[in-house]
Design an enzyme around this catalytic site. Structure first.
Site, mmCIF file in Angstrom:
data_model
loop_
_atom_site.group_PDB
_atom_site.id
_atom_site.type_symbol
_atom_site.label_atom_id
_atom_site.label_comp_id
_atom_site.label_asym_id
_atom_site.label_seq_id
_atom_site.Cartn_x
_atom_site.Cartn_y
_atom_site.Cartn_z
ATOM 1 N N ASP A 13 -7.892 0.850 -39.727
ATOM 2 C CA ASP A 13 -8.101 -0.593 -39.622
ATOM 3 C C ASP A 13 -7.003 -1.393 -40.317
ATOM 4 O O ASP A 13 -7.248 -2.478 -40.839
ATOM 5 C CB ASP A 13 -9.478 -0.988 -40.201
ATOM 6 N N LYS A 16 -2.892 -1.731 -36.780
ATOM 7 C CA LYS A 16 -1.884 -1.027 -35.968
ATOM 8 C C LYS A 16 -1.754 -1.646 -34.582
ATOM 9 O O LYS A 16 -0.679 -1.671 -34.012
ATOM 10 C CB LYS A 16 -2.267 0.448 -35.808
ATOM 11 N N GLY A 40 -10.669 1.174 -32.982
ATOM 12 C CA GLY A 40 -10.901 -0.188 -32.519
ATOM 13 C C GLY A 40 -9.655 -1.003 -32.803
ATOM 14 O O GLY A 40 -9.270 -1.147 -33.947
ATOM 15 N N HIS A 41 -9.011 -1.449 -31.762
ATOM 16 C CA HIS A 41 -7.800 -2.247 -31.940
ATOM 17 C C HIS A 41 -8.075 -3.672 -31.486
ATOM 18 O O HIS A 41 -8.541 -3.888 -30.374
ATOM 19 C CB HIS A 41 -6.641 -1.681 -31.102
ATOM 20 N N GLN A 244 -6.979 5.701 -36.130
ATOM 21 C CA GLN A 244 -7.411 6.090 -37.481
ATOM 22 C C GLN A 244 -6.174 6.105 -38.405
ATOM 23 O O GLN A 244 -5.262 5.339 -38.160
ATOM 24 C CB GLN A 244 -8.154 7.436 -37.493
HETATM 25 P P1 IMP Z 1 -15.466 9.979 -36.553
HETATM 26 O O1 IMP Z 1 -14.005 9.817 -36.294
HETATM 27 O O2 IMP Z 1 -16.329 9.074 -35.730
HETATM 28 O O3 IMP Z 1 -15.897 11.398 -36.512
HETATM 29 O O4 IMP Z 1 -15.724 9.497 -38.079
HETATM 30 C C1 IMP Z 1 -15.167 10.203 -39.181
HETATM 31 C C2 IMP Z 1 -14.713 9.240 -40.247
HETATM 32 O O5 IMP Z 1 -13.595 8.504 -39.774
HETATM 33 C C3 IMP Z 1 -15.751 8.182 -40.650
HETATM 34 O O6 IMP Z 1 -15.596 7.890 -42.020
HETATM 35 C C4 IMP Z 1 -15.354 6.975 -39.836
HETATM 36 O O7 IMP Z 1 -15.794 5.771 -40.418
HETATM 37 C C5 IMP Z 1 -13.848 7.108 -39.865
HETATM 38 N N1 IMP Z 1 -13.188 6.465 -38.731
HETATM 39 C C6 IMP Z 1 -13.121 6.916 -37.471
HETATM 40 N N2 IMP Z 1 -12.412 6.079 -36.714
HETATM 41 C C7 IMP Z 1 -12.003 5.081 -37.503
HETATM 42 C C8 IMP Z 1 -11.204 3.924 -37.296
HETATM 43 O O8 IMP Z 1 -10.687 3.646 -36.209
HETATM 44 N N3 IMP Z 1 -11.016 3.123 -38.379
HETATM 45 C C9 IMP Z 1 -11.518 3.432 -39.602
HETATM 46 N N4 IMP Z 1 -12.259 4.498 -39.838
HETATM 47 C C10 IMP Z 1 -12.507 5.326 -38.810
#
Ligand code: IMP
Length: 454
Positions: A13, A16, A40-41, A244
């Protein structure tokens, strides 16, 4: 040549999407190489807000190749919703290309993600529950279903059956647990089908549904590695857009509180099918402070008024799940680790405007363990990281509205000193600073990059 990778330097977040959007103006292609719709962009264009979870941020340029690479895990239902949403807003998606080798997030992956989190209870990771982990697990188990499978009914049916078989027990347990929860909540029937098996998991329904998805996605399915090679070989700029971030990396992040893919720059090669020498630059993106969603260590986390200021002024709510993000000071120990892991050539610092009104500013420059040991570098041992106390350098704050700054000289001296401290400590030049959500609310430090589009 230039192949440019854009990566998150913190816990995600960082903004990017906006950086990608800006650099994309001068590129021929924008490629996502990992993650799925857990991302989420948000991009603001002419006052209009666009949120993407799967589609690369470059889609707003109709003349650019917009690529979902093989390393992405793709929920076809979500992708089609995004495509339809863009079409409704008059955005042309003809240039969207999807790797035939990308893996599909199936309905059972989403259910198993939730099941895994429920089972962990207080120890849960706080995943986005989008099925990301179970999908990557199936990929490694060689039980995955790929985009190309959508085009062959026989193969699709066989593969769904094979993938479902070892999951029956876990899915049954989930449905029992859900039934129990519904009973406890006083909902006798609990769902439209009561105790009937979940219709989403019916083999026939799933196959038919996915064949229909395949039919719609077919014009976009391609050999996306070849497409990247063609652009790179023609000397055009290709952006590889990470989702991420570094500290959520499966190998190098704060395991097990990480995502199930590798968001670091090296993964662009595997996830897009290019070679390491195709990458010329790595742009890291860091917020001027730090945030994290989900569980896991966050040494500089603030649970006070300053953290609240960051949350409210920075609108720190998840794009995907709407959750409040945890907020804290900029962590330079972690940032320096991210700079090295990605071998960043440039850094972007976003949301500097949010810090206005906080005085003094703090940045973590080392950690101290419970036993008093000092850590100048990011500790590999999770127990140390969990209990690490950051030690801070204090820097003077600023109390001016930065949102109209457009050049370095517009920034107050305290803001410039803050940026200089970050760049010197992390060992990477800051090339771009964000001072507001708008596309134009940026300050280029030094010359704007001259990139080559087709
Ligand atoms: P998953 O990717 O849904 O398996 O989540 C694993 C961890 O990554 C969790 O702590 C999520 O909150 C975090 N996470 C996954 N995608 C994002 C993102 O786009 N931004 C911030 N945190 C993320």
């Amino acid at each position: 040549m230039p192949g440019i990778v854009i990566v998150g330097a913190q816990w995600g977040d960082e903004g990017k999407g906006k950086v990608t959007d800006l650099l994309a103006e001068r590129a021929s292609g924008i490629v996502r190489f990992q993650g799925g719709n857990n991302a989420g962009h948000t991009i603001v264009r002419d006052g209009e807000q666009f949120k993407f979870h799967l589609i690369p941020s470059g889609i707003l340029y109709p003349d650019k190749a917009c690529v979902i690479g093989n390393g992405v895990v793709l929920d076809p239902r979500v992708l089609l919703e995004e495509i339809d949403g863009l079409k409704r807003r008059g955005i042309d998606v003809a240039n969207l290309r999807i790797s035939a080798n990308a893996h599909l997030i199936m309905p059972y992956h989403v259910l198993l993600d939730t099941a895994g989190e429920m089972k962990l209870g207080k120890l849960s990771i706080g995943t986005t529950r989008r099925g990301i982990g179970p999908c990557y697990a199936d990929k490694a188990l060689r039980l995955g279903i790929r985009v190309q499978d959508l085009l062959d009914e026989k193969i699709l049916r066989k593969k769904i059956l094979a993938a479902l078989e070892p999951k029956q027990q876990a899915l049954r347990e989930l449905s029992v647990r859900r039934r129990k929860l519904r009973k406890e909540a006083g909902e006798e029937r609990g769902g439209p089908a009561g105790d009937a098996p979940d219709p989403r998991l019916d083999l026939h329904t799933m196959t038919e549904e996915h064949l229909a998805y395949g039919h719609r996605l077919e014009p976009h399915i391609a050999d996306t590695s070849r497409l990247c090679w063609e652009m790179l070989d023609a000397g055009e700029t290709v952006l590889f857009e990470g989702a991420q971030a570094t500290l959520l990396d499966l190998d190098h992040g704060t395991y097990p509180f990480v995502t199930s893919s590798n968001p670091i720059a090296g993964a662009a090669c595997v996830g897009a099918g290019i070679g390491p020498t195709d990458i010329d630059e790595v742009w890291g993106v860091a917020k001027a402070y730090a945030t994290r969603v989900g569980a896991g260590p966050f040494p500089t986390e603030l649970s006070d008024e300053t953290g609240r200021h960051m949350l409210e002024r920075g609108h720190e709510f998840g794009t995907t799940t709407g959750r409040e993000r945890r907020c804290g000071w900029m962590d330079l120990v972690a940032l320096r680790y991210a700079v090295r892991l990605n071998r960043m050539s440039a850094l972007t610092v976003t949301k500097l405007d949010v810090l206005s009104g906080i005085d003094p500013l703090r940045v973590a420059v080392r950690y101290r363990s419970r036993e008093g040991a000092v850590f100048e570098s990011f500790p590999y041992h999770q127990s140390i990281l969990h209990s690490a106390e950051p030690e801070y350098e204090e820097l003077p704050g600023f109390d001016v509205d930065l949102s109209t700054c457009r050049s370095e000289s517009d920034l107050p001296p305290q803001a410039r000193a803050y940026l200089k401290f970050i760049a010197d400590f992390a060992g990477v030049p800051i090339r771009l600073v964000g001072v507001g959500p708008g596309r134009d609310q940026v300050v280029w430090i030094g010359e704007e990059p001259r990139l080559q589009a087709a």
